[in-house]
Design a protein around this motif. Structure first.
Motif, PDB file in Angstrom:
ATOM      1  N   LEU A 152       0.836  -1.196   0.000  1.00 27.99           N
ATOM      2  CA  LEU A 152       0.000   0.000   0.000  1.00 27.99           C
ATOM      3  C   LEU A 152       0.878   1.257   0.000  1.00 27.99           C
ATOM      4  CD1 LEU A 152      -2.847   1.214   0.156  1.00 27.99           C
ATOM      5  CD2 LEU A 152      -2.627   1.148   2.650  1.00 27.99           C
ATOM      6  N   GLN A 153       0.605   2.161  -0.934  1.00 28.07           N
ATOM      7  CA  GLN A 153       1.338   3.433  -1.017  1.00 28.07           C
ATOM      8  C   GLN A 153       0.327   4.583  -1.141  1.00 28.07           C
ATOM      9  OE1 GLN A 153       4.574   3.726  -0.662  1.00 28.07           O
ATOM     10  NE2 GLN A 153       4.916   1.503  -0.572  1.00 28.07           N
ATOM     11  N   LEU A 186      -3.589  -7.698  -4.935  1.00 26.11           N
ATOM     12  CA  LEU A 186      -2.768  -7.019  -3.931  1.00 26.11           C
ATOM     13  C   LEU A 186      -1.340  -6.842  -4.412  1.00 26.11           C
ATOM     14  CD1 LEU A 186      -4.040  -8.791  -0.674  1.00 26.11           C
ATOM     15  CD2 LEU A 186      -4.957  -6.776  -1.826  1.00 26.11           C
ATOM     16  N   SER A 187      -1.160  -6.668  -5.688  1.00 29.83           N
ATOM     17  CA  SER A 187       0.180  -6.599  -6.282  1.00 29.83           C
ATOM     18  C   SER A 187       0.850  -5.269  -5.944  1.00 29.83           C
ATOM     19  CB  SER A 187       0.092  -6.767  -7.798  1.00 29.83           C
ATOM     20  OG  SER A 187      -0.537  -5.649  -8.380  1.00 29.83           O
ATOM     21  N   PRO A 188       2.181  -5.218  -6.013  1.00 28.39           N
ATOM     22  CA  PRO A 188       2.906  -3.982  -5.684  1.00 28.39           C
ATOM     23  C   PRO A 188       2.774  -2.882  -6.723  1.00 28.39           C
ATOM     24  CG  PRO A 188       4.433  -5.711  -6.375  1.00 28.39           C
ATOM     25  CD  PRO A 188       3.087  -6.358  -6.244  1.00 28.39           C
ATOM     26  N   ASP A 189       2.215  -3.190  -7.895  1.00 32.84           N
ATOM     27  CA  ASP A 189       2.032  -2.145  -8.904  1.00 32.84           C
ATOM     28  C   ASP A 189       0.564  -2.010  -9.330  1.00 32.84           C
ATOM     29  OD1 ASP A 189       1.805  -4.532 -10.194  1.00 32.84           O
ATOM     30  OD2 ASP A 189       3.320  -4.141 -11.725  1.00 32.84           O
ATOM     31  N   GLN A 225      -1.504   2.624  -5.892  1.00 28.95           N
ATOM     32  CA  GLN A 225      -2.190   3.898  -6.119  1.00 28.95           C
ATOM     33  C   GLN A 225      -2.839   4.433  -4.846  1.00 28.95           C
ATOM     34  OE1 GLN A 225      -5.022   2.958  -9.218  1.00 28.95           O
ATOM     35  NE2 GLN A 225      -3.495   1.802 -10.373  1.00 28.95           N
ATOM     36  N   GLY A 226      -2.607   3.744  -3.731  1.00 25.57           N
ATOM     37  CA  GLY A 226      -3.170   4.188  -2.467  1.00 25.57           C
ATOM     38  C   GLY A 226      -4.601   3.759  -2.232  1.00 25.57           C
ATOM     39  N   PRO A 250      -9.062  -3.378  -3.935  1.00 28.65           N
ATOM     40  CA  PRO A 250      -8.383  -4.653  -4.145  1.00 28.65           C
ATOM     41  C   PRO A 250      -8.839  -5.740  -3.178  1.00 28.65           C
ATOM     42  CG  PRO A 250      -6.883  -3.060  -3.175  1.00 28.65           C
ATOM     43  CD  PRO A 250      -8.102  -2.310  -3.599  1.00 28.65           C
ATOM     44  N   LEU A 251      -9.126  -5.371  -1.942  1.00 23.12           N
ATOM     45  CA  LEU A 251      -9.581  -6.372  -0.969  1.00 23.12           C
ATOM     46  C   LEU A 251     -10.959  -6.920  -1.349  1.00 23.12           C
ATOM     47  CD1 LEU A 251      -8.400  -4.701   2.357  1.00 23.12           C
ATOM     48  CD2 LEU A 251      -7.419  -6.722   1.251  1.00 23.12           C
ATOM     49  N   LEU A 252     -11.861  -6.035  -1.759  1.00 24.95           N
ATOM     50  CA  LEU A 252     -13.189  -6.494  -2.174  1.00 24.95           C
ATOM     51  C   LEU A 252     -13.114  -7.326  -3.447  1.00 24.95           C
ATOM     52  CD1 LEU A 252     -15.407  -3.348  -1.447  1.00 24.95           C
ATOM     53  CD2 LEU A 252     -15.284  -5.484  -0.144  1.00 24.95           C
ATOM     54  N   ALA A 253     -12.250  -6.923  -4.378  1.00 25.44           N
ATOM     55  CA  ALA A 253     -12.106  -7.682  -5.620  1.00 25.44           C
ATOM     56  C   ALA A 253     -11.548  -9.072  -5.346  1.00 25.44           C
ATOM     57  CB  ALA A 253     -11.206  -6.918  -6.589  1.00 25.44           C
TER      58      ALA A 253
END
Length: 362
Positions: free
Chosen positions: A28-29, A308-311, A316-317, A322-325
């Motif tokens: 997460l960023q 939950l990928s790093p890119d 994108q913050g 992503p968690l729901l998907a």
């Protein structure tokens, strides 16, 4: 006879939450308030994988011993068929999805990475395949499933061929692995990144679960377990809090001793939650959201990697999307792939169904 052990499903739910938390915090960023050593330590995907492994070793051994006691033998071909029905369909559905997605954007698949993933040899793939950056992430978690498949292939044979020595084999491998990891670290530096993944250096977590199930064949050990409530609580504290903090501050802790100590703590906790769960544990783990997460944990473990990928969204913050998907993809996989084939497996086998893992699969 019940087909599931509800409290262990709840523990599986905790394991997948640790994996999700670890990947979320890592990617997460911007991190904001999550940027603290405590949060990074306690969002512990390695601990979740360890818990998955020990659960798998414990349950597989427990159910094979049940079958042996009831029928006088272990049906090896039936065991392999059940494991294939449990693990392969959801796994190959994920792999096929990566193949289709590769038509539009890179997913990390090439001949080497696809072969290693499809043949459950990903934990040794670096010896012959060089994954692109996307493959390092999208396929990276498949080392856990590779290790589990190798365990499924060999452990039932050990129970059949060496029934009276199975406990000693399990204990010997638990002792062997930290020595093998330290030796490999110094003698083969190129393999340092694989120490938790390779069969000959990482099987101790599964074997700890196997040893616990074998010990609990004894009425004396089952009686001792009933008096281990405080010790089981200490094991949970170690696994969820103290061990990740030690790994944060002590260099080489996991490789040298931490993985094995985590596995021993998880084995005690799992045995206690199976054989002597208090009422509060049955309520917390055996019903409600943790148990539901445990039921879909295998599919969730597979599919969370895509979201939950790093890119991706986390970079994108964006946290909720992503968690729901990942949850939606896991529910669809469970409903459309896992559950129908679990029903087929259960109809053709008279024993309780064998709950699976990503371990697994880490």
């Amino acid at each position: 006879m019940k087909s599931r052990i509800d409290t262990l499903d709840g523990l599986r739910g905790i394991a997948i939450l640790l994996v999700l938390a670890g990947h979320t915090v890592a990617n997460l960023q911007p991190l904001g308030w999550l940027e603290t050593p405590w949060i990074r330590a306690l969002a512990n995907p390695g601990g979740g994988v360890r818990l998955f492994f020990v659960l798998s070793g414990y349950l597989i051994t427990h159910l094979l011993l049940q079958e042996q006691a009831a029928t006088g033998s272990i049906g090896l071909l039936q065991f392999y068929r059940r494991r294939a029905l449990r693990i392969w369909p959801a796994f190959y559905a994920y792999l096929l999805t990566l193949v289709l997605l590769a038509l539009w954007f890179p997913t990390g698949l090439n001949v080497g990475t696809f072969t290693a993933a499809a043949t459950f040899t990903w934990n040794y793939a670096s010896f012959w395949a060089v994954p692109p950056p996307e493959g390092t992430w999208n396929l990276g978690h498949l080392w856990t499933l590779a290790l589990e498949q190798q365990f499924y292939l060999l452990w039932p044979l050990a129970l059949i061929v060496f029934p009276r020595r199975a406990l000693w084999i399990a204990v010997a491998l638990v002792i062997w692995c930290p020595l093998a990891r330290v030796g490999t670290y110094y003698l083969f530096p190129a393999q340092r990144g694989l120490l938790a993944m390779m069969f000959h250096t990482g099987i101790d977590s599964l074997m700890a679960g196997c040893a616990a199930a074998l010990l609990l064949q004894s009425a004396a050990w089952r009686e001792r377990l009933l008096r281990c409530g405080r010790l089981a609580g200490s094991a949970a504290l170690w696994l969820l809090v103290l061990s990740p903090l030690a790994a944060l501050h002590v260099r080489g802790f996991g490789v040298s001793a931490g993985f094995t100590l985590d596995a021993a703590a998880a084995a005690l906790l799992i045995a206690w939650m199976h054989r002597a769960p208090p009422a509060w544990a049955q309520a917390l783990l055996g019903r409600g959201p943790l148990r539901m997460l445990g039921l879909i944990s295998y599919s969730l473990y597979l599919w969370q990697q895509l979201f939950l990928s790093p890119d991706g969204w986390l970079a994108q913050g964006r946290l909720l999307a992503p968690l729901l998907a990942a949850l939606a993809a896991a529910v669809l996989s469970y409903r459309l792939v896992e559950k129908p084939l679990l029903g087929l497996k259960d109809r053709r086998h008279r024993s309780p169904p064998l709950p699976g893992l990503p371990a697994k699969t880490a």
